[in-house]
Design a protein around this motif. Sequence first.
Motif, PDB file in Angstrom:
ATOM      1  N   LEU A  80       0.832  -1.201   0.000  1.00 29.15           N
ATOM      2  CA  LEU A  80       0.000   0.000   0.000  1.00 29.15           C
ATOM      3  C   LEU A  80       0.865   1.248   0.000  1.00 29.15           C
ATOM      4  O   LEU A  80       0.589   2.215  -0.735  1.00 29.15           O
ATOM      5  CB  LEU A  80      -0.909  -0.008   1.241  1.00 29.15           C
ATOM      6  N   GLY A  81       1.930   1.248   0.794  1.00 27.96           N
ATOM      7  CA  GLY A  81       2.841   2.387   0.820  1.00 27.96           C
ATOM      8  C   GLY A  81       3.486   2.636  -0.529  1.00 27.96           C
ATOM      9  O   GLY A  81       3.687   3.792  -0.935  1.00 27.96           O
ATOM     10  N   ALA A  82       3.818   1.562  -1.236  1.00 24.57           N
ATOM     11  CA  ALA A  82       4.423   1.705  -2.563  1.00 24.57           C
ATOM     12  C   ALA A  82       3.466   2.397  -3.528  1.00 24.57           C
ATOM     13  O   ALA A  82       3.878   3.245  -4.333  1.00 24.57           O
ATOM     14  CB  ALA A  82       4.822   0.332  -3.097  1.00 24.57           C
ATOM     15  N   VAL A  83       2.190   2.035  -3.456  1.00 20.10           N
ATOM     16  CA  VAL A  83       1.187   2.673  -4.317  1.00 20.10           C
ATOM     17  C   VAL A  83       1.114   4.172  -4.031  1.00 20.10           C
ATOM     18  O   VAL A  83       1.094   5.005  -4.952  1.00 20.10           O
ATOM     19  CB  VAL A  83      -0.197   2.017  -4.115  1.00 20.10           C
ATOM     20  N   LEU A  84       1.090   4.541  -2.761  1.00 18.04           N
ATOM     21  CA  LEU A  84       1.021   5.956  -2.381  1.00 18.04           C
ATOM     22  C   LEU A  84       2.275   6.706  -2.824  1.00 18.04           C
ATOM     23  O   LEU A  84       2.201   7.846  -3.315  1.00 18.04           O
ATOM     24  CB  LEU A  84       0.848   6.086  -0.866  1.00 18.04           C
ATOM     25  N   ALA A  85       3.435   6.068  -2.642  1.00 15.06           N
ATOM     26  CA  ALA A  85       4.698   6.744  -2.951  1.00 15.06           C
ATOM     27  C   ALA A  85       4.855   7.037  -4.431  1.00 15.06           C
ATOM     28  O   ALA A  85       5.326   8.115  -4.823  1.00 15.06           O
ATOM     29  CB  ALA A  85       5.870   5.910  -2.448  1.00 15.06           C
ATOM     30  N   VAL A  86       4.476   6.092  -5.283  1.00 12.80           N
ATOM     31  CA  VAL A  86       4.715   6.271  -6.718  1.00 12.80           C
ATOM     32  C   VAL A  86       3.726   7.237  -7.354  1.00 12.80           C
ATOM     33  O   VAL A  86       3.940   7.694  -8.483  1.00 12.80           O
ATOM     34  CB  VAL A  86       4.673   4.911  -7.457  1.00 12.80           C
ATOM     35  N   ILE A  87       2.641   7.556  -6.662  1.00 15.45           N
ATOM     36  CA  ILE A  87       1.694   8.545  -7.213  1.00 15.45           C
ATOM     37  C   ILE A  87       2.374   9.906  -7.337  1.00 15.45           C
ATOM     38  O   ILE A  87       2.289  10.579  -8.363  1.00 15.45           O
ATOM     39  CB  ILE A  87       0.434   8.646  -6.320  1.00 15.45           C
ATOM     40  N   GLU A  88       3.075  10.282  -6.273  1.00 11.05           N
ATOM     41  CA  GLU A  88       3.760  11.578  -6.276  1.00 11.05           C
ATOM     42  C   GLU A  88       5.198  11.448  -6.763  1.00 11.05           C
ATOM     43  O   GLU A  88       5.753  12.383  -7.357  1.00 11.05           O
ATOM     44  CB  GLU A  88       3.747  12.156  -4.861  1.00 11.05           C
TER      45      GLU A  88
END
Length: 282
Positions: A80-88
């Motif tokens: 989940l953190g990876a998904v959030l990080a790659v958005i920005e």
Amino acid sequence: MIKGLISRLKRWYAIPYLLLCIGVSVQSISHLLGDTGFSLSWLGAAVAVVPLVLFMTMVYSRPYSRVVRFIAIPVVMALLGAVLAVIEMRPLPTFYTLFFGVGGVLVYVFWYTYLDRSDNVLLRKGAQLPDFELTSLQGNVVSTSNFLGRQVLWVFFRGNWCPMCQAQLADLANEYEALSERGIEVVLVSPQNRERSAALQSRLGASMQFYVDDNNQAAHKLGIVHRYGVPLGILGYGQDTVLPTVLMTDEAGKLIYVDLTDNFRIRPRADALIEVLDEAWV
């Protein structure tokens, strides 16, 4: 040679990695609580790494509970953190998320916890348990021949520093009466010193027998030495330990059950061992 190198890498991995994750967690939370503005990438880094730190803290602070079942939580949070990080896609927090979060969890689950165990020709069901010597907590040397005529559950554990071992022994202590009623003696063997084993025996409360395998002499005879198995930073235990091993022998010293786990997170439960006893000695 390659196996020795891998063992060294694993020895150097755990504590340094955990310390780095603590640093990443502090930095991520500082950015989120600071005046730099909200960032999905820093949130992703926190979501990916902080649960892993909490998981490891839980493992070592509650060694008598089977917290290993919660490993799925750090895995899910890292993804989940990876998904959030790659958005920005900010470079530093995204690197933290993918390297320490996703990469670290996957390394722990699919590499670090595996023991790279070789095939053991000595410990096979139906074979005679090789003779070896142990030292009691009173300092007396005993041989496996002293246990002939008795049904014995042998549990080789790494030491008090290992939370998985403590959870395993606590499980056995909880079921000790059921094991004792079936006429089996529980013998716990570790390379740690007598003082540490005596302290563990006192904490567990059950009348299980503790023995010391001085310098891993018995482990060498059985082929269950774990070279460089003690993580860097764990003091007072040396660098070599024993591979977690569970054996059962009958009155003649023959093996009726062998568990040579290849993953230190996975140990046979006491209720499963009771089932084996009931099937073997009905």
